[in-house]
Structure formats: C-alpha cells, structure tokens
Scaffold this motif. Structure first.
Motif, PDB file in Angstrom:
ATOM      1  N   THR A  46       0.528   4.009  -2.939  1.00 36.41           N
ATOM      2  CA  THR A  46      -0.090   5.304  -2.635  1.00 36.41           C
ATOM      3  C   THR A  46       0.908   6.439  -2.422  1.00 36.41           C
ATOM      4  N   ARG A  47       2.143   6.142  -1.998  1.00 33.48           N
ATOM      5  CA  ARG A  47       3.084   7.212  -1.655  1.00 33.48           C
ATOM      6  C   ARG A  47       4.256   7.331  -2.627  1.00 33.48           C
TER       7      ARG A  47
ATOM      8  N   LYS B 284     -13.104  14.979   7.650  1.00 30.18           N
ATOM      9  CA  LYS B 284     -11.815  15.481   7.212  1.00 30.18           C
ATOM     10  C   LYS B 284     -11.569  16.839   7.849  1.00 30.18           C
TER      11      LYS B 284
ATOM     12  N   ARG C 273      -0.922   2.009 -10.975  1.00 31.20           N
ATOM     13  CA  ARG C 273      -2.376   1.873 -11.027  1.00 31.20           C
ATOM     14  C   ARG C 273      -2.766   0.497 -11.565  1.00 31.20           C
TER      15      ARG C 273
ATOM     16  N   ASN D 287      -2.282  -1.952  -8.809  1.00 28.60           N
ATOM     17  CA  ASN D 287      -3.360  -1.866  -7.829  1.00 28.60           C
ATOM     18  C   ASN D 287      -4.606  -2.607  -8.320  1.00 28.60           C
TER      19      ASN D 287
ATOM     20  N   ASN E 243      -4.370   6.927   2.362  1.00 25.75           N
ATOM     21  CA  ASN E 243      -4.708   8.114   1.571  1.00 25.75           C
ATOM     22  C   ASN E 243      -5.130   9.283   2.454  1.00 25.75           C
ATOM     23  N   GLU E 244      -5.586   8.983   3.677  1.00 24.99           N
ATOM     24  CA  GLU E 244      -6.009  10.039   4.595  1.00 24.99           C
ATOM     25  C   GLU E 244      -4.841  10.663   5.356  1.00 24.99           C
TER      26      GLU E 244
ATOM     27  N   ARG F   4       0.296  14.077   3.036  1.00 23.36           N
ATOM     28  CA  ARG F   4       1.595  13.877   2.415  1.00 23.36           C
ATOM     29  C   ARG F   4       2.629  14.875   2.920  1.00 23.36           C
TER      30      ARG F   4
ATOM     31  N   THR G  62      -5.328   1.036   1.946  1.00 20.09           N
ATOM     32  CA  THR G  62      -5.293   2.149   0.999  1.00 20.09           C
ATOM     33  C   THR G  62      -6.182   3.291   1.460  1.00 20.09           C
ATOM     34  N   GLY G  63      -7.387   2.965   1.947  1.00 18.24           N
ATOM     35  CA  GLY G  63      -8.290   3.998   2.440  1.00 18.24           C
ATOM     36  C   GLY G  63      -7.692   4.790   3.587  1.00 18.24           C
TER      37      GLY G  63
ATOM     38  N   THR H  53       0.827  -1.207   0.000  1.00 17.08           N
ATOM     39  CA  THR H  53       0.000   0.000   0.000  1.00 17.08           C
ATOM     40  C   THR H  53       0.861   1.257   0.000  1.00 17.08           C
TER      41      THR H  53
END
Length: 277
Positions: free
Chosen positions: A97-98, A276, A105, A108, A163-164, A167, A159-160, A93
């Motif tokens: 994602t990073r 968020k 993609r 994934n 992503n939160e 960065r 992943t969920g 992950t």
C-alpha cells in the motif's frame, strides 16, 4: 411525546437485557455443567446450579486428562502464530500500500487468493510437505500452516486500515530524515493498533479451536493441543462428562477474557473508515 420516548427506551432496554441473557446462558450452562456429575447432567438437574459443587472435575481434567499440558501447547502455538502473522501481514501490507514497485497489484491478488482455499482442503499436500521437511510432531507442524492460512485475512484487514492513514504523514517523516523502516515502525505500526487487535483475535480463534490439523500432524501426547485433548476425554464405553465440561471451560474462557480486554480495539476496527475527515 416524552412518555412515548420513555416507553420505547424501556422496551429497548428490556429487549437488550433478554438478548444478553440468551447469549450468556450457554456460558452459564457450560460452567455449571463442569461442576456436576453424570446423574445431574442427564436428567436430575440439567440447567440449575449444581447440588454438589464438584471442583474435583477440574483436578481430573488438569491432571488425569493432561489439560494443563495441552493448554500450554495451545498457548505456545497460538502466541507464536499470532506474532508471525502480525509481523508478516503488517510488513506485506506496508509494501503493498505504501511502496511503489512493479507487480504489487498482482501480488496483492495472489495473497487474496488464499481466502478462497478452505484450510482443510489442503491437508494432504501440507502433510506431505511437512513430512519431507521432517516437521511432523513439532510445534512448527501447526504454527507454519496456521500462520500461512491466516495471512490472507490479516492482509485484507490491515490493508483497509493502512489505506486510511494519510500519506502526508509518510512525507513529513521522510522530510524529517526518517527512512523506510523508521516510517513503518514509528508512524504506521502505532496507528495500526485496532487492526492488530482484530487480526490477533482472528488468528487466535483460528489456531486455538482448530482440530483437524492438530489431530493429524501431531501424534505425540506431549505436543497435543486442547481440542485434541478434549476429544480424547470421551471414552469408548463410559464417559465422566463433568471433567469434559471442565476441559471445555479451560479451553473457552481464555477466548472470552481476551475478547473482553480487546473489545474496545475490535469495536474501533469495525467503525474505522466509516467516517472520514
């Protein structure tokens, strides 16, 4: 208005209590079932407390039925599977994602394709592969497939969460001299505790309750897991159901205890990303 609110609150509490009792009754019934003989189970005392508390049913299940050995085998398989799944899922992950790289993609999508494959639809090819690798009748015969089939869901959950994570934390750590591994272990992994708990419980349930693979890939009695052992307690002509109930308690209660201890992390995983800011 105050009286109306109080009445509504009382009705809600009553409804919640009734719902809790309905959900707890199977646990109560299974526990009392494990302490009865066949006469009480089949008519004399189906739902009540045991007239004679037969703790010897647990002795029979653990010694005669070898539930202690099967419990240890299930524990070894579950723990190693969870560790492998978490390690691979978190690293995969992080890369998806990073990090910026070509075809991420596509990779994934390849991982998510695993969600569409039923685990038991692959019995024949997995069996042939394990046979050629001489892995049948080993712990690896269960650990490898369990981890592989848990990986897609684990990556989806991770992943969920990942992503939160802002960065900007990665950039700050990089400015402070942190390399890629440092960012992963010092920044990302500590913030992924709810995801780790969720994936751990999901993977645990997948391999702790699985029967088909364990029944086909393992034929040695010394390596069998709990579901296979419980199945073997049922005789061809007569069955003492009290020890069977004891074996079910031994197999079920660890799952309940683990969920109770990790329930806070599981709840956090459900609401993560809902707010968020």
């Amino acid at each position: 208005m105050k009286n109306t609110n109080k009445t509504a609150r009382v009705l809600i509490y009553i409804g919640l209590i009734v719902w809790a009792l309905v959900n707890l009754f199977p646990v109560y019934w299974m526990f009392t079932f494990s302490l009865k003989d066949n006469a009480e189970i089949f008519g004399e005392n189906v739902a009540g407390l045991p007239q004679h508390w037969l703790w010897s049913n647990y002795t029979s299940a653990l010694k005669t039925g070898n539930m202690g050995v099967y419990f240890l085998n299930s524990g070894i398989v579950a723990v190693i599977t969870i560790l492998i799944t978490l390690a691979v899922a978190l690293m995969a992950t992080f890369a998806l994602t990073r990090l910026i790289w070509k075809r991420r993609r596509t990779m994934n999508k390849f991982f998510m394709l695993g969600l569409t494959i039923p685990i038991h639809a692959s019995i024949v090819p997995v069996y042939v592969t394990l046979s050629r690798l001489h892995l049948l009748n080993t712990y690896a015969a269960l650990i490898v497939p369990y981890a592989a089939f848990s990986l897609s869901m684990a990556i989806l959950v991770c992943t969920g969460f990942m992503n939160e994570i802002p960065r900007e934390l990665d950039e700050s750590a990089c400015i402070d001299g942190c390399n890629t591994w440092g960012i992963f272990f010092r920044i990302i992994v500590p913030l992924m505790k709810p995801a780790v708990a969720t994936v751990g419980i999901y993977t645990f349930l997948q391999c702790w309750n699985e029967l088909m693979f364990a029944n086909i890939f393992i034929s040695k009695a010394a390596l069998k897991t709990l579901p296979v052992g419980i199945q073997a307690l049922s005789g061809q002509y007569t069955t003492a159901w009290g020890p069977v109930g004891a074996a079910l308690v031994v197999a079920t209660f660890p799952t309940l205890f683990i969920y109770i201890f990790l329930s806070k992390k599981i709840q956090e995983s459900f609401i993560a990303g809902a707010v968020k800011g």
